[in-house]
Structures are given as structure tokens and as C-alpha cells.
Design a protein around this motif. Structure first.
Motif, PDB file in Angstrom:
ATOM      1  N   LYS A  56       0.829  -1.199   0.000  1.00 62.76           N
ATOM      2  CA  LYS A  56       0.000   0.000   0.000  1.00 62.76           C
ATOM      3  C   LYS A  56       0.865   1.250   0.000  1.00 62.76           C
ATOM      4  N   ILE A  57       1.906   1.285   0.837  1.00 63.01           N
ATOM      5  CA  ILE A  57       2.804   2.441   0.878  1.00 63.01           C
ATOM      6  C   ILE A  57       3.484   2.628  -0.466  1.00 63.01           C
ATOM      7  N   LYS A  58       3.960   1.539  -1.058  1.00 66.78           N
ATOM      8  CA  LYS A  58       4.620   1.653  -2.358  1.00 66.78           C
ATOM      9  C   LYS A  58       3.643   2.155  -3.420  1.00 66.78           C
ATOM     10  N   SER A  59       2.404   1.715  -3.342  1.00 68.70           N
ATOM     11  CA  SER A  59       1.399   2.184  -4.292  1.00 68.70           C
ATOM     12  C   SER A  59       1.134   3.678  -4.127  1.00 68.70           C
ATOM     13  N   MET A  60       1.063   4.140  -2.884  1.00 64.43           N
ATOM     14  CA  MET A  60       0.866   5.560  -2.620  1.00 64.43           C
ATOM     15  C   MET A  60       2.008   6.381  -3.220  1.00 64.43           C
ATOM     16  N   ILE A  61       3.227   5.900  -3.048  1.00 63.39           N
ATOM     17  CA  ILE A  61       4.393   6.616  -3.573  1.00 63.39           C
ATOM     18  C   ILE A  61       4.373   6.623  -5.096  1.00 63.39           C
ATOM     19  N   CYS A  62       4.033   5.498  -5.705  1.00 67.23           N
ATOM     20  CA  CYS A  62       3.972   5.449  -7.161  1.00 67.23           C
ATOM     21  C   CYS A  62       2.951   6.449  -7.702  1.00 67.23           C
ATOM     22  N   LEU A  69       5.371  15.876  -4.237  1.00 63.22           N
ATOM     23  CA  LEU A  69       6.291  14.943  -3.584  1.00 63.22           C
ATOM     24  C   LEU A  69       6.243  15.103  -2.069  1.00 63.22           C
ATOM     25  N   ARG A  70       6.125  16.347  -1.601  1.00 59.28           N
ATOM     26  CA  ARG A  70       6.014  16.584  -0.156  1.00 59.28           C
ATOM     27  C   ARG A  70       4.747  15.948   0.408  1.00 59.28           C
ATOM     28  N   HIS A  71       3.631  16.116  -0.277  1.00 61.18           N
ATOM     29  CA  HIS A  71       2.382  15.524   0.191  1.00 61.18           C
ATOM     30  C   HIS A  71       2.451  13.998   0.157  1.00 61.18           C
ATOM     31  N   THR A  72       3.214  13.451  -0.789  1.00 61.66           N
ATOM     32  CA  THR A  72       3.394  12.000  -0.840  1.00 61.66           C
ATOM     33  C   THR A  72       4.168  11.517   0.384  1.00 61.66           C
ATOM     34  N   LEU A  73       5.234  12.240   0.741  1.00 60.47           N
ATOM     35  CA  LEU A  73       5.987  11.892   1.945  1.00 60.47           C
ATOM     36  C   LEU A  73       5.103  12.000   3.185  1.00 60.47           C
ATOM     37  N   ASP A  74       4.302  13.064   3.250  1.00 61.32           N
ATOM     38  CA  ASP A  74       3.392  13.226   4.390  1.00 61.32           C
ATOM     39  C   ASP A  74       2.398  12.073   4.478  1.00 61.32           C
ATOM     40  N   SER A  75       1.920  11.616   3.311  1.00 60.00           N
ATOM     41  CA  SER A  75       0.936  10.536   3.324  1.00 60.00           C
ATOM     42  C   SER A  75       1.529   9.244   3.873  1.00 60.00           C
ATOM     43  N   VAL A  76       2.823   9.013   3.622  1.00 57.40           N
ATOM     44  CA  VAL A  76       3.470   7.822   4.190  1.00 57.40           C
ATOM     45  C   VAL A  76       3.599   7.968   5.703  1.00 57.40           C
ATOM     46  N   ASP A 119      -9.546  -2.183  -4.819  1.00 60.21           N
ATOM     47  CA  ASP A 119      -9.171  -3.483  -5.387  1.00 60.21           C
ATOM     48  C   ASP A 119      -7.791  -3.525  -6.036  1.00 60.21           C
ATOM     49  N   THR A 120      -7.144  -2.369  -6.214  1.00 58.84           N
ATOM     50  CA  THR A 120      -5.885  -2.379  -6.972  1.00 58.84           C
ATOM     51  C   THR A 120      -4.795  -1.584  -6.270  1.00 58.84           C
ATOM     52  N   TYR A 121      -3.565  -1.932  -6.622  1.00 53.46           N
ATOM     53  CA  TYR A 121      -2.383  -1.170  -6.239  1.00 53.46           C
ATOM     54  C   TYR A 121      -1.701  -0.670  -7.512  1.00 53.46           C
ATOM     55  N   LEU A 122      -0.916   0.383  -7.370  1.00 52.05           N
ATOM     56  CA  LEU A 122      -0.071   0.867  -8.458  1.00 52.05           C
ATOM     57  C   LEU A 122       1.365   0.481  -8.130  1.00 52.05           C
ATOM     58  N   GLN A 123       2.059  -0.058  -9.109  1.00 51.60           N
ATOM     59  CA  GLN A 123       3.458  -0.439  -8.926  1.00 51.60           C
ATOM     60  C   GLN A 123       4.352   0.369  -9.855  1.00 51.60           C
ATOM     61  N   CYS A 124       5.585   0.614  -9.407  1.00 47.38           N
ATOM     62  CA  CYS A 124       6.565   1.308 -10.235  1.00 47.38           C
ATOM     63  C   CYS A 124       7.962   0.918  -9.789  1.00 47.38           C
ATOM     64  N   ASN A 125       8.954   1.310 -10.570  1.00 51.19           N
ATOM     65  CA  ASN A 125      10.351   0.999 -10.269  1.00 51.19           C
ATOM     66  C   ASN A 125      10.988   2.132  -9.478  1.00 51.19           C
ATOM     67  N   GLY A 126      11.931   1.791  -8.622  1.00 52.05           N
ATOM     68  CA  GLY A 126      12.744   2.797  -7.963  1.00 52.05           C
ATOM     69  C   GLY A 126      13.978   3.085  -8.790  1.00 52.05           C
ATOM     70  N   VAL A 127      14.133   4.341  -9.244  1.00 49.89           N
ATOM     71  CA  VAL A 127      15.252   4.715 -10.104  1.00 49.89           C
ATOM     72  C   VAL A 127      16.034   5.869  -9.472  1.00 49.89           C
TER      73      VAL A 127
END
Length: 449
Positions: free
Chosen positions: A234-240, A260-267, A290-298
Motif C-alpha cells: 500500500k505504501i509503495k502504491s501511494m508513492i507510485c 512529492l512533499r504531500h506524498t511523503l506526508d501521506s506515508v 481493489d488495486t495497487y499501483l506499482q513502479c520501479n525505484g530509479v
């Protein structure tokens, strides 16, 4: 001028790595830099897509799970100069957190990202642009990030291909939610401070780096039985979602920084370190049922692979456009390299301050320069020559009157550190053909304030 920052330039590992280290103090100053002010020959980079910086991780960004000293990404400016005017043009990036020291890190900076032009403390606001056909100087800056730093540079090369998704973020493991929360909170402190000094590009680079590190992190080794993973899907999906939203905001640096700041706050909210926001005007990731979002860390740019997956069928591994087992091949030089020939701001309501320092110059002999027919290998910052004689390396603290990088227009946006402010709004692959315009010999000057 009263600044207490320091810097030191050395060549280590048989003179194959440039080591730039020191301490940033915000007491009267706040930066340290190493510069190659005037290349012997002007360099034409028009045919290239971007710059690949290869570094080695150091203790100043290594996450020690046994230490209370929380490490976060170190933001840097790589800045180039052309011969047509006195502006320097910088691109911001961050050295990511690593698990161990001496890990190789590669970061791609497209030429279009060198869009921050500064001169004697003032930022250009009149659509200034660098001329890549007449490059004659380069700087590396550490700016307004208090504490010790060390930057170890293997090489800086221009590449033909756009490889922004080619370099995975180094893998780390967060052992508990307190460690994760501490890293995020220190990232916000450092990145928010950079935003408030009007270094939005550096703020974005630091925020993005930590978010990508969390996305690319492994499961905690101390989770047992039915305990939740420290970094959940869930956290990774929020960040993606946050990274994807930032990608869609183009070059709107204010809104990107706030996304990006709001994303950090959400975690922080998700792990219980911060009270959840109930203000509908403040953006937060939208978690579907029902779904998560996935992405790569670059290490830089966009992950480029945002995949929607079912929560009931989510794979363990993050998706990757290229196999993570693929080693990045060292490219070869396509032509005989030329001998290269020949600042950022903070808000202030007062006139810019000119900063300088006393001379303190030392000279060190460098080894024979590599042949122009040699294929690319990691070497510091660096310029290729046909000369077979040693080159001198001059290290100078201060030496010339150096501007305190100041802008006399105060940014009207809310301070990034104001937590109540609302938003307005891969794996390694082949780098491709490169032009190595720096190799073993380097004449550089060190400036601190």
C-alpha cells in the motif's frame, strides 16, 4: 566573509576517483563547490541527449541500521558554463541512500534539465538558455544541507541515448517503522529547507530520491508471523501515485515539489507518525479498493513503468522494463575526444552578499593521462588528452571573490516546512555511446563559504 563551511579535494584509489568532502554550515553561509572554470578547448555537446554521472556511495549517505545517525540523500548541483555569457546552468540530482559504502551509483541528467541559470548571485528570469555547442567550464555544488558530506566521482560523461530509466535505485531494507519515519522526516527537513532557500530543483531531487528508495526497498528482515512489512505494498502504491502525478506536472517545479512533499506526508500518516489530513484541498494518493499501483525505484527521472495490479494477486517483485540482472556495459568513445577548453540562489529581501575566502593553494602531481583511443573506464571528472606528461592538480580554497548565491526576490509561496500548507494544483541497461569529456587529469579549484 564569516562563513564556516569547509571543503577538501583529493584523488584516491590510484587517482581514479575524485573525492570532494567537507562540512556545510548554515552559520553565515551554506555551500562548498569544486570547479573547472576554463577548459583548454571548447566542447560541443549538441549531439548528445544527457549526462551520466557515476559515483561511489560513502558513509555520509549510507543507512546504518545500528546507528541513530539517520542518513538521507545528498542533493548536488552539476553546473556547466558556455562561452557566450557569464551565466552557469545547473541540473539538480541527489546521491541516494545506500546499504553499504562503495556501491556504484549512476545518475542520468538530460541536457534539458540544466535550466537554472545564475550569475553573481542572481537567477536568470528572462528565458536564458545554455548553448551546448560552446561548453567551457563545469562546477559541482553542495548547497545548504547542514552537516558533513563526501562526494566520490568516478566519471562524468555525455551520452547519445536517453537512459533516464536505466539505473535502479540502490536496494536498502528498513528494519522498522521508526527508522522509515525518521528518514522521511529528515528528508522533509533537508528538502523543505532547500525549497525555502528557493532551491526547488534540489528539493525535488532529494524528495524523489527518498521516495524511489522506499519504492525499491526490500521487505524488512525482522517481520515474523503475521506482522506487517515495514514498507507495505500500500505504501509503495501511494508513492507510485505521487511520482506519477509529479511526472505529469511537466516543469511546474512548485507543484512538483508539493506533490512529492504531500506524498511523503501521506506515508508518515500511514505509519502513524502524523495525523491524517482531512482537508480536501490537500492532495493525497487515492487508494482504490481493489488495486495497487506499482513502479520501479530509479536514481533519477521517471520510473516509466506504472502498472495497476490486483491486491489479491500482487507479485512480490516490482515490475521492471529490463531484467535487474543485466549489467550496465561500459560504452566506448565514438570519436577522438576534444580537450575541454574554456550560481544558484536563496530568497532574500536584502542586497546580494559577495563572499570570498583567503588563498590556500596546494599542488599535486597527477599520473599520465589516458590515450584518446582508450575505451571508457571510470575516472574522475575528467578530461582526456594525448599528452604523456603528468598534469598538475591545483586545489584552492577561496582564491577569487565568489558570490554568495542569493536572489533578492522573496518567493511568495508558503514555506515548504509549513506542514499546514496546501498543494496548488529500471534496471540497468546499456548506456550507449558516450563522449568522455573529462578523464584522469583535472585542474580544479575549491570554493567554500
Amino acid at each position: 566573509m564569516g562563513g564556516l563551511s569547509s571543503g577538501q579535494l583529493n584523488f584516491i584509489d590510484d587517482n581514479s576517483i575524485l573525492s570532494f568532502s567537507g562540512t556545510i554550515s548554515l552559520d553565515g553561509g551554506g555551500f562548498s563547490s569544486v570547479r573547472r572554470r576554463q577548459f583548454p578547448v571548447v566542447v560541443n555537446l549538441q549531439q548528445y541527449s544527457g549526462i551520466v554521472v557515476t559515483l561511489q556511495s560513502t558513509s555520509t549517505t549510507t543507512l546504518d541500521n545500528n546507528s541513530d545517525d539517520i542518513k538521507v540523500p545528498l542533493g548536488l548541483h552539476l553546473q556547466f558554463h558556455d562561452t557566450k555569457d557569464s551565466f552557469g546552468y545547473a541540473s539538480a540530482f541527489a546521491i541516494p541512500i545506500t546499504k553499504t559504502q562503495n556501491e556504484e551509483i549512476q545518475i542520468y541528467l538530460p541536457l534539458s534539465s540544466f535550466d537554472r541559470g545564475t550569475r553573481i548571485g542572481f537567477q536568470c528570469t528572462n528565458n536564458c538558455q545554455i548553448d551546448w555547442s560552446i561548453i567551457n567550464g563545469m562546477d559541482i555544488y553542495v548547497l545548504f544541507q547542514e552537516g558533513n558530506f563526501q562526494v566520490k566521482v568516478d566519471s562524468i560523461v555525455a551520452v547519445v541515448e536517453d537512459v533516464q530509466r536505466s539505473f535502479d535505485i540502490p536496494n536498502v531494507t528498513f528494519t522498522n517503522v521508526n527508522q522509515l519515519g525518521n528518514v522521511i522526516e529528515k528528508t522533509i527537513k533537508n528538502g523543505g529547507g532547500l525549497y525555502d532557500y528557493d532551491y526547488k530543483e534540489l528539493c525535488i531531487a532529494v524528495y524523489k530520491s527518498t521516495l524511489n528508495t522506499i519504492v525499491g526497498s526490500s521487505s524488512s528482515e525482522d517481520t515474523t508471523n503475521n506482522e506487517e512489512e515495514v514498507v507495505s505494498k500500500k505504501i509503495k502504491s501511494m508513492i507510485c501515485q505521487g511520482l506519477q502525478r509529479a511526472d505529469l506536472q511537466g516543469n511546474d517545479k512548485v507543484n512538483i515539489a508539493w506533490t512529492l512533499r504531500h506524498t511523503l506526508d501521506s506515508v508518515l500518516e500511514e505509519i502513524g507518525r502524523k495525523t491524517k489530513v482531512v482537508d480536501s484541498s490537500v492532495w493525497r494518493p487515492d487508494m482504490g479498493d481493489d488495486t495497487y499501483l506499482q513502479c520501479n525505484g530509479v536514481t533519477s527521472g521517471s520510473s516509466g513503468a506504472y502498472n495497476i495490479i490486483s491486491k489479491s494477486d500482487s507479485p512480490t517483485q516490482m515490475p521492471s522494463a529490463v531484467s535487474t540482472n543485466t549489467e550496465t556495459t561500459k560504452p566506448t568513445i565514438i570519436s577522438t575526444p576534444l580537450l575541454p577548453s574554456s550560481s544558484t540562489n536563496r530568497p532574500s529581501s536584502t542586497n546580494p552578499t559577495i563572499a570570498g575566502s583567503t588563498n590556500d593553494t596546494t599542488t599535486t602531481s597527477m599520473p599520465t593521462l589516458v590515450s584518446t583511443t582508450t575505451t571508457y573506464a571510470p575516472n574522475p571528472m575528467l578530461m582526456i588528452s594525448t599528452s604523456s606528461s603528468p598534469t598538475e592538480v591545483e586545489v584552492e580554497e577561496g582564491g577569487e571573490v565568489t558570490p554568495m548565491l542569493v536572489e533578492n526576490e522573496v518567493n511568495a509561496d508558503k514555506a515548504m516546512l509549513d506542514t499546514s500548507a496546501s498543494s496548488s494544483s529500471t534496471s540497468k541497461g546499456s548506456v550507449g555511446t558516450v563522449f568522455v569529456f573529462f578523464s584522469v587529469g583535472l585542474y580544479a579549484k575549491l570554493y567554500v563559504w
